[in-house]
Design a protein around this motif. Structure first.
Motif, PDB file in Angstrom:
ATOM      1  N   LEU A 234      35.477 -76.924  34.628  1.00  0.00           N
ATOM      2  CA  LEU A 234      36.255 -78.005  34.022  1.00  0.00           C
ATOM      3  C   LEU A 234      35.389 -78.875  33.119  1.00  0.00           C
ATOM      4  O   LEU A 234      35.910 -79.651  32.317  1.00  0.00           O
ATOM      5  CB  LEU A 234      36.898 -78.866  35.111  1.00  0.00           C
ATOM      6  CG  LEU A 234      37.970 -78.183  35.951  1.00  0.00           C
ATOM      7  CD1 LEU A 234      38.477 -79.129  37.034  1.00  0.00           C
ATOM      8  CD2 LEU A 234      39.124 -77.736  35.079  1.00  0.00           C
ATOM      9  N   SER A 237      36.083 -82.590  31.776  1.00  0.00           N
ATOM     10  CA  SER A 237      37.513 -82.861  31.677  1.00  0.00           C
ATOM     11  C   SER A 237      37.847 -84.212  32.298  1.00  0.00           C
ATOM     12  O   SER A 237      37.248 -84.627  33.288  1.00  0.00           O
ATOM     13  CB  SER A 237      38.318 -81.765  32.374  1.00  0.00           C
ATOM     14  OG  SER A 237      38.068 -80.516  31.764  1.00  0.00           O
ATOM     15  N   GLY A 238      38.826 -84.860  31.717  1.00  0.00           N
ATOM     16  CA  GLY A 238      39.260 -86.140  32.234  1.00  0.00           C
ATOM     17  C   GLY A 238      40.067 -85.989  33.515  1.00  0.00           C
ATOM     18  O   GLY A 238      40.447 -84.871  33.894  1.00  0.00           O
ATOM     19  N   GLY A 240      43.137 -86.637  34.201  1.00  0.00           N
ATOM     20  CA  GLY A 240      44.473 -86.059  34.022  1.00  0.00           C
ATOM     21  C   GLY A 240      44.443 -84.554  33.989  1.00  0.00           C
ATOM     22  O   GLY A 240      45.235 -83.883  34.657  1.00  0.00           O
ATOM     23  N   ARG A 241      43.490 -83.987  33.221  1.00  0.00           N
ATOM     24  CA  ARG A 241      43.398 -82.535  33.119  1.00  0.00           C
ATOM     25  C   ARG A 241      42.955 -81.930  34.457  1.00  0.00           C
ATOM     26  O   ARG A 241      43.471 -80.887  34.882  1.00  0.00           O
ATOM     27  CB  ARG A 241      42.425 -82.133  32.022  1.00  0.00           C
ATOM     28  CG  ARG A 241      42.301 -80.613  31.834  1.00  0.00           C
ATOM     29  CD  ARG A 241      41.519 -80.265  30.573  1.00  0.00           C
ATOM     30  NE  ARG A 241      41.489 -78.825  30.380  1.00  0.00           N
ATOM     31  CZ  ARG A 241      40.503 -78.023  30.810  1.00  0.00           C
ATOM     32  NH1 ARG A 241      39.497 -78.546  31.486  1.00  0.00           N
ATOM     33  NH2 ARG A 241      40.547 -76.727  30.597  1.00  0.00           N
ATOM     34  N   SER A 242      42.019 -82.583  35.106  1.00  0.00           N
ATOM     35  CA  SER A 242      41.557 -82.080  36.404  1.00  0.00           C
ATOM     36  C   SER A 242      42.707 -82.039  37.412  1.00  0.00           C
ATOM     37  O   SER A 242      42.847 -81.086  38.194  1.00  0.00           O
ATOM     38  CB  SER A 242      40.423 -82.970  36.945  1.00  0.00           C
ATOM     39  OG  SER A 242      39.298 -82.910  36.087  1.00  0.00           O
ATOM     40  N   ASN A 244      45.923 -81.737  36.706  1.00  0.00           N
ATOM     41  CA  ASN A 244      46.866 -80.686  36.321  1.00  0.00           C
ATOM     42  C   ASN A 244      46.356 -79.305  36.706  1.00  0.00           C
ATOM     43  O   ASN A 244      47.116 -78.453  37.194  1.00  0.00           O
ATOM     44  CB  ASN A 244      47.122 -80.748  34.816  1.00  0.00           C
ATOM     45  CG  ASN A 244      47.934 -81.972  34.416  1.00  0.00           C
ATOM     46  OD1 ASN A 244      48.615 -82.568  35.249  1.00  0.00           O
ATOM     47  ND2 ASN A 244      47.829 -82.363  33.152  1.00  0.00           N
ATOM     48  N   VAL A 245      45.063 -79.078  36.502  1.00  0.00           N
ATOM     49  CA  VAL A 245      44.490 -77.771  36.852  1.00  0.00           C
ATOM     50  C   VAL A 245      44.550 -77.558  38.364  1.00  0.00           C
ATOM     51  O   VAL A 245      44.902 -76.473  38.846  1.00  0.00           O
ATOM     52  CB  VAL A 245      43.037 -77.683  36.343  1.00  0.00           C
ATOM     53  CG1 VAL A 245      42.366 -76.417  36.908  1.00  0.00           C
ATOM     54  CG2 VAL A 245      43.015 -77.656  34.827  1.00  0.00           C
ATOM     55  N   GLU A 246      44.225 -78.600  39.126  1.00  0.00           N
ATOM     56  CA  GLU A 246      44.269 -78.486  40.582  1.00  0.00           C
ATOM     57  C   GLU A 246      45.693 -78.222  41.063  1.00  0.00           C
ATOM     58  O   GLU A 246      45.921 -77.373  41.943  1.00  0.00           O
ATOM     59  CB  GLU A 246      43.732 -79.767  41.222  1.00  0.00           C
ATOM     60  CG  GLU A 246      43.708 -79.692  42.748  1.00  0.00           C
ATOM     61  CD  GLU A 246      43.166 -80.960  43.388  1.00  0.00           C
ATOM     62  OE1 GLU A 246      43.073 -80.999  44.631  1.00  0.00           O
ATOM     63  OE2 GLU A 246      42.844 -81.910  42.642  1.00  0.00           O
TER      64      GLU A 246
END
Length: 262
Positions: A234, A237-238, A240-242, A244-246
């Protein structure tokens, strides 16, 4: 004159006969005792005082509901409650309704009720499984038998597929338990209002609770080896992205696609 006397005598005779008949009906219809040969769930009450029978019936039904119920299951799990706590209640509604006519109806209704009186009466038994389900609830099942554990597939570093079997547990078979309860609860009243057996013992019927993922289900997927593995970082990554990925990874984790599936 003789005709008048005869008419008067006849009139008085009819009045006397009517009075005697009315008196007889009154005596017959207002008797304070039950008709002979009356029995309620095996309790012989014929000839007994009606008020005493009503009071005795209440105490006997309460005694039945207070009967201890010992429920046993595997792993020494068990529970002891009263029949009432297990949702069993007793009533004698049909008998009490007939008794009401026998005591509170009009004179002719009482006479008719006594003449057509049924000698044998049963109790009404109600079983509310909701109370029992609140006692033998999922938490009790978990504490008594544990929870099923899913089977696991693992691929080793040398590309070998290794399986770890899952384990099952138990849960209450409610249909069988309801039938067992209906067969176990007493249906007759003892002469002294007590049960010959001081408590009722019942084995709790159980059903096997399988894990969601079984060993056979994993093997049926036909996975023989690892084909490819991919990972990515990641990085910076900010949040928010972390997040979403999780969330996406959790959603697809463990998903198996058969050949040609998307």
């Amino acid at each position: 004159m003789k005709k008048i006397h005869a008419a008067l005598i006849a009139g008085f005779g009819l009045m006397l006969a009517g009075s005697l008949a009315a008196g007889g009906l009154h005596l017959y219809g207002t008797q304070p005792t039950l008709p002979a040969n009356t029995a309620i769930a095996g309790w012989e009450v014929g000839g007994m005082n009606i008020a005493e029978v009503k009071a005795g019936m209440d105490s006997r039904l309460q005694a039945l509901e207070a009967t201890p119920l010992v429920m046993k299951a595997k792993n020494n799990a068990g529970l002891q409650v009263t029949l009432k706590q297990a949702g069993v209640t007793y009533e004698a509604g049909n008998f009490l309704q007939a008794l009401k006519t026998l005591t509170d109806g009009t004179l002719m209704e009482r006479v008719q009720a006594r003449r057509s009186w049924s000698g044998s009466w049963n109790m009404e038994i109600q079983l509310q499984t909701a109370q029992l389900k609140s006692l033998l609830n999922p938490e009790w099942e978990k504490a008594s038998f544990g929870v099923p554990v899913d089977a696991v597939r693992r691929i080793t570093g040398d590309d070998q597929v290794v399986y770890t079997p899952g384990t099952s547990s138990y849960e209450v078979d409610w249909q069988a338990l309801e039938l067992a309860m209906q067969a176990a609860v007493p249906t007759r009243l003892a002469a002294d209002g007590t049960l010959q057996d001081k408590q009722i013992q019942l084995e709790v019927p159980l059903a096997v609770k399988q894990p969601k993922i079984t060993l056979q289900a994993l093997k049926d997927q036909g996975i023989d080896r690892k084909i490819v593995q991919f990972s990515t970082s990641l990085g910076a990554s900010g949040p928010g992205r972390s997040f979403n990925v999780e969330a996406a990874a959790k959603a697809v984790n463990g998903t198996v696609l058969p050949p040609n599936a998307v």
